[in-house]
Design an enzyme around this catalytic site. Structure first.
Site, PDB file in Angstrom:
ATOM      1  N   LYS A 132       0.968  -1.376  -0.116  1.00 48.58           N
ATOM      2  CA  LYS A 132      -0.095  -0.082   0.030  1.00 48.58           C
ATOM      3  C   LYS A 132       0.959   1.236  -0.059  1.00 48.58           C
ATOM      4  CE  LYS A 132      -2.245  -0.922   3.800  1.00 48.58           C
ATOM      5  NZ  LYS A 132      -1.916  -2.538   3.994  1.00 48.58           N
ATOM      6  N   THR A 133       1.800   1.249   0.880  1.00 45.10           N
ATOM      7  CA  THR A 133       2.699   2.595   1.013  1.00 45.10           C
ATOM      8  C   THR A 133       3.163   2.843  -0.241  1.00 45.10           C
ATOM      9  OG1 THR A 133       2.910   2.500   3.366  1.00 45.10           O
ATOM     10  CG2 THR A 133       4.365   3.582   2.397  1.00 45.10           C
ATOM     11  N   GLU A 175      -3.420   6.144   1.316  1.00 51.71           N
ATOM     12  CA  GLU A 175      -3.258   4.882   2.004  1.00 51.71           C
ATOM     13  C   GLU A 175      -4.399   4.249   2.603  1.00 51.71           C
ATOM     14  OE1 GLU A 175       0.242   2.261   4.123  1.00 51.71           O
ATOM     15  OE2 GLU A 175       0.610   4.013   3.172  1.00 51.71           O
TER      16      GLU A 175
END
Length: 475
Positions: A132-133, A175
């Site tokens: 995600k990051t 995010e």
């Protein structure tokens, strides 16, 4: 009638006061940065000072050290916050939270707060167990370099961007955290699904419950919106099959034959980079090149390309932006090299993440001896994924497992890091509990040519930093 805090936040009311308990954490500190840019009055507390809290104070936040009831009770009634935002780690016994509730202040988590903050934005939400990051950071890089001044909240510091900004464009990249079902409060126009693999057993007791939450997440996407999905992942394919035909349209990506956007012939470049040939809807589209290692990062970059082009960035401009991507903190982060020993840190704490990180390291350093220093993250995850974790170190030559990082949990005595060592099939794995002892051991046993990778979502990165200090003193 007085306007609600939600309406005032949505309208960016500069008189609104927001107090954040746990403001030094990755999630809340990025929100604080956005609020400060919007002109909202921000205060908050954290258990200890850090570079993050210092940076927020410099930007105008009132930072209090220690999560004490007095942070709120000693304020004059006219100076009290309109809303208190707490992180998932702030439990019902927290003194500051209890004081806020006793004062009658609204106490909310991100699932309630973010919809108000992002009420008038075109939301791009990046969800998934892994990546995600990095994917969020790559999308921000693509949009901003492509001329779209998007807002964003990222779970890590990114060079040139930090972790949060309000931006002036309608687009806002977030995010989207699945923990505590935070992402179910969102209403994205574009949703990215990187992968769906069971995690957070303290929140999702079964793989089915985890997958069901992602199915619910797809229901929050605008009906005329877009789902960008990695069909290399079985979990994503199952979730995608749940989306109704008349729901949001989907664009898929990956290395598999059925994906709309495919990466072929992935190969390593000098340094940490990788390169791949692109095919979009069966038409060759040139080469993707990124300065981040591993096939998993190629997939992350594919997601950024789809989102960038969908938002109006030309494909050539998006590819150029990704060539300049330089990673984010704690994602295969180069910490240094002294005496021929390379130290890298990575946030990997799920077995699949560990495998991907070590595979990328082996691809980058095929002839070097690789040390994997793993700090298990939370007792519940370690207990439920014990044997799967034990199988995730194959690409490393030597493995050290530290004590478990508790994070938001308490040690109930049901699992110990030694059990992970016993469950592992690796031929050279050992337990050394204290981080300082691990650094000392490495200082004595590493040799020129070695690569040391610290792995974990806690404070394992300090081991590498201490090792570099020891190596410098020895040199």
């Amino acid at each position: 009638m007085l306007e609600s805090w939600e309406a005032r936040l949505a309208n960016q009311d500069a008189t609104l006061r927001v107090h954040l308990i746990g403001m030094g954490g990755a999630g809340l500190s990025a929100i604080a940065a956005v609020l400060l840019e919007l002109g909202v009055q921000v205060s908050g507390s954290d258990r200890q000072p850090s570079a993050v809290t210092e940076r927020l104070a410099t930007r105008g936040a009132q930072v209090m050290l220690g999560q004490r009831a007095e942070n709120l009770t000693e304020l004059a009634p006219t100076q009290r916050p309109d809303v208190v935002l707490i992180s998932s780690a702030v439990d019902v016994h927290n003194a500051e939270r209890r004081a806020a509730e006793a004062l009658g202040l609204p106490v909310v988590k991100r699932d309630v707060f973010l919809p108000a903050l992002l009420a008038h934005r075109r939301l791009i939400a990046v969800a998934g167990t892994h990546g995600k990051t990095t994917t969020t950071a790559m999308i921000v890089q693509t949009l901003r370099t492509g001329g779209i001044d998007c807002g964003y909240i990222i779970g890590s510091d990114v060079p040139n961007f930090g972790s949060g900004a309000a931006g002036s464009a309608p687009e806002f990249v977030l995010e989207a955290d699945e923990y505590d079902r935070m992402f179910l409060g969102l209403k994205p126009e574009i949703a990215v699904l990187t992968n769906v693999e069971w995690d957070h057993p303290d929140c999702y007791p079964t793989p089915a419950s985890f997958r069901r939450a992602f199915m619910q997440f797809t229901e929050t996407v605008e009906r005329d919106g877009l789902i960008v999905a990695c069909t290399d992942d079985e979990g994503v394919r199952q979730v995608l099959a749940y989306v109704p035909t008349r729901g949001p349209r989907a664009i898929t990506y990956g290395t598999n034959e059925g994906a709309d956007l495919r990466a072929l012939e992935v190969r390593s470049l000098p340094g940490l980079g990788v390169q791949a040939e692109l095919v979009w809807w069966n038409a060759p589209q040139g080469q993707l090149e990124i300065a981040a290692p591993g096939v998993h990062n190629v997939r992350n970059a594919l997601a950024a390309l789809v989102v960038g082009v969908s938002c109006g960035v030309a494909l050539d401009a998006a590819l150029a932006a990704l060539r300049d991507y330089r990673g984010s903190a704690r994602r295969f982060e180069w910490k240094g090299e002294i005496g021929g020993v390379i130290v890298i840190d990575d946030y990997a704490h799920h077995p699949t993440e560990i495998e991907a990180t070590l595979a990328a390291a082996r691809r980058r350093y095929p002839e070097r001896r690789i040390w994997a220093i793993f700090q298990p993250h939370t007792y519940s995850r370690t207990k439920h994924m014990l044997y799967r974790m034990g199988e995730s170190f194959d690409a490393a030559d030597l493995v050290i497992v530290t004590d478990i990082y508790a994070a938001r949990e308490m040690d109930d005595g049901n699992v110990h890091a030694r059990e992970l060592v016993a469950a592992s099939t690796h031929h050279a794995i050992r337990y050394i509990g204290a981080r300082q002892e691990v650094a000392a051991y490495l200082g004595e046993h590493t040799a020129p040519g070695d690569v040391v990778i610290t792995l974990g979502a806690g404070d394992s990165y300090q081991i590498g930093e201490w090792l570099l200090e020891l190596l410098e003193a020895r040199a």
